[in-house]
Write a protein that holds these residues in place. Structure first.
Motif, PDB file in Angstrom:
ATOM      1  N   MET A  23       0.833  -1.203   0.000  1.00 16.60           N
ATOM      2  CA  MET A  23       0.000   0.000   0.000  1.00 16.60           C
ATOM      3  C   MET A  23       0.871   1.259   0.000  1.00 16.60           C
ATOM      4  O   MET A  23       0.535   2.254  -0.641  1.00 16.60           O
ATOM      5  CB  MET A  23      -0.947  -0.018   1.201  1.00 16.60           C
ATOM      6  CG  MET A  23      -2.009  -1.115   1.102  1.00 16.60           C
ATOM      7  SD  MET A  23      -3.031  -1.289   2.592  1.00 16.60           S
ATOM      8  CE  MET A  23      -4.057   0.185   2.473  1.00 16.60           C
ATOM      9  N   SER A  52      -6.563  -9.765  -1.110  1.00 14.44           N
ATOM     10  CA  SER A  52      -7.902  -9.365  -0.669  1.00 14.44           C
ATOM     11  C   SER A  52      -8.850 -10.558  -0.529  1.00 14.44           C
ATOM     12  O   SER A  52      -9.944 -10.422   0.015  1.00 14.44           O
ATOM     13  CB  SER A  52      -8.493  -8.346  -1.646  1.00 14.44           C
ATOM     14  OG  SER A  52      -8.761  -8.940  -2.900  1.00 14.44           O
ATOM     15  N   LEU A  80      -8.796  -3.114   3.640  1.00  9.62           N
ATOM     16  CA  LEU A  80      -8.901  -2.334   2.407  1.00  9.62           C
ATOM     17  C   LEU A  80     -10.221  -1.581   2.348  1.00  9.62           C
ATOM     18  O   LEU A  80     -10.269  -0.421   1.911  1.00  9.62           O
ATOM     19  CB  LEU A  80      -8.769  -3.263   1.194  1.00  9.62           C
ATOM     20  CG  LEU A  80      -7.452  -4.014   1.044  1.00  9.62           C
ATOM     21  CD1 LEU A  80      -7.506  -4.944  -0.167  1.00  9.62           C
ATOM     22  CD2 LEU A  80      -6.281  -3.058   0.909  1.00  9.62           C
TER      23      LEU A  80
END
Length: 467
Positions: free
Chosen positions: A266, A289, A298
């Motif tokens: 990130m 994810s 997220l």
């Protein structure tokens, strides 16, 4: 006397070998001198072939100085004329060039040979195949393991190029190559590291190699190389390698998460100006994810969601595809959906683009997700350009867009969007197209058409009552 005879015999054998090389090279059949001048750009193919044969003949029969000059000529040829690589691989003795990587050769000769091979394998598939088939991978890995920093850099370039061919990737394990590459990543120079990681990325597609990478602790090392203190090229390659590992199974995903790889990825998205680095980081995050804890992180990160929205608006087509796919796959909060409502018009435009494959589907799914918020639906129907684009995509004559995609968007707008949203869709001409698509039995079209028709009837009844 016996010793003198042995020495004389050995010397005669060397001369006979060199004469045999001269005869088979064909250079003695020419009227020109054995030492040829460098071919001009306008030289014919036959002239270049003769030069290459002469060059490799001198490389094999001469002393150290002769070899050095021959290698200089070879490097100049490969640098000045990239098309000559195929001729070198066919007409030259590549096996002997690989032999010059031996530790017993002079350092300058060894360095020139590594440089020539790194250029050769980087130019085309035929040259890569020749070097691999002549056994070049093992000696190049040995140079990467034991050579000086300049030699390691060139060897890493060559190994990375060789392993781009999936058929060559499996052989890396035969030479203890995974460990050599990881050590080059760990202690190599900033110039060597990106190519060593690139080679690991190439071979990580092989299941057996991935098992070795897991055993050798590749993930902690690669996550460490994502640090902002590493060179930009190193971070980019590390992100690409992690993206492949993250997509390969739960074991690697758990390891990346435990090593705080998500946070590093990130940060890379926030800091990196490179499109390739952004793409790799997004692909890695997309794979991560799938883990519920990552999805929750997220979803609640407004900064990350806003970054996705900006990439959808301003990124390359590839970045737009990956960002919209990720946006569609994670469970975003309503507040964050409202925060990136400005990218909805970009998603509509992306739905019109058939390439890259999958972009239209990703864009429509992301748009449907954002339209689950009432305020976003109202904002969407106020955008006349986006509404017009959507209606044009509903036209059965428009074959560029699969009809189920705009139908899903219309259904999302019409679902509890208030009569105002439905009236705008009807006024833009969506109703007649939806009826046609319902007759064609496009998935979801009949239900969406009924909602739009219901809104139309309400409008007629309302107008009649007022009158």
């Amino acid at each position: 006397m016996q010793s003198d005879l042995d020495m004389a015999s050995s010397s005669l054998s060397d001369h006979l070998h060199h004469l045999d090389l001269l005869i088979h090279s064909g250079v003695l059949h020419q009227s020109t001198a054995i030492v040829l001048s460098h071919p001009a750009p306008s030289s014919s193919k036959d002239d270049i072939i003769l030069f290459i044969r002469d060059l490799f003949t001198r490389l094999q029969i001469g002393g150290a100085e002769f070899k050095t000059k021959a290698l200089e000529s070879l490097l100049q040829l490969l640098t000045d004329d990239e098309k000559s690589a195929s001729l070198v691989s066919r007409e030259g003795n590549v096996a002997y060039l690989i032999h010059l990587l031996d530790l017993h050769n002079q350092s300058l000769i060894r360095e020139q040979a590594v440089a020539a091979l790194s250029i050769l394998v980087s130019l085309n598939d035929e040259s890569r195949k020749t070097v691999f088939e002549e056994g070049g991978l093992g000696p190049l890995l040995k140079v990467l393991e034991t050579g000086s920093n300049p030699l390691k850099e060139k060897a890493a370039i060559a190994v990375e190029a060789l392993t781009t061919d999936p058929e060559n990737a499996w052989a890396i394990s035969a030479y203890n190559g995974v460990q050599v590459l990881l050590e080059a990543c760990r202690s190599g120079s900033p110039a060597t590291q990106p190519h060593a990681i690139g080679a690991i990325r190439n071979v990580a597609v092989v299941e057996d190699v991935r098992a070795v990478l897991a055993e050798e602790g590749a993930v902690p090392l690669l996550v460490q190389l994502l640090s902002s203190s590493a060179a930009a090229a190193t971070r980019e390659e590390a992100a690409g390698c992690i993206a492949i590992l993250a997509a390969s199974g739960d074991e690697f995903r758990d390891s990346i998460i435990n090593e705080r790889g998500l946070q590093r990825l990130m940060s890379l998205i926030h800091d990196s100006p490179s499109s390739d680095a952004l793409e790799s980081a997004l692909r890695a995050i997309s794979s991560l994810s799938r883990v519920d804890s990552v999805n929750r992180i997220l979803s609640s990160s407004t900064v990350f969601i806003v970054q996705l929205g900006e990439l959808i608006k301003h990124g390359s087509l590839i970045l737009q595809q990956v960002a919209s796919s990720l946006l569609a796959d994670i469970s975003i909060t309503d507040g964050n959906k409202r925060a990136i409502a400005g990218c909805m018009s970009s998603l509509v435009r992306l739905m019109e683009s058939p390439k890259p494959v999958g972009l239209q589907d990703s864009a429509s799914r992301a748009l449907v997700s954002l339209l689950s918020v009432r305020s976003n639906r109202k904002e969407f129907v106020r955008d006349e350009k986006s509404l017009t684009r959507l209606v044009q995509m509903l036209d059965s004559r428009n074959e560029a867009v699969p009809k189920k995609l705009p139908v899903a968007v219309v259904a999302a707008v019409a679902a509890s969007g208030g009569d105002g949203c439905r009236r705008r869709l009807v006024a833009a001409g969506a109703c007649q197209h939806m009826q046609k698509l319902a007759e064609m039995e496009v998935g979801g079209a009949r239900k969406a058409a009924q909602r739009l028709a219901g809104s139309k009837l309400k409008t007629i009844f309302s107008r009649t009552w007022r009158e």
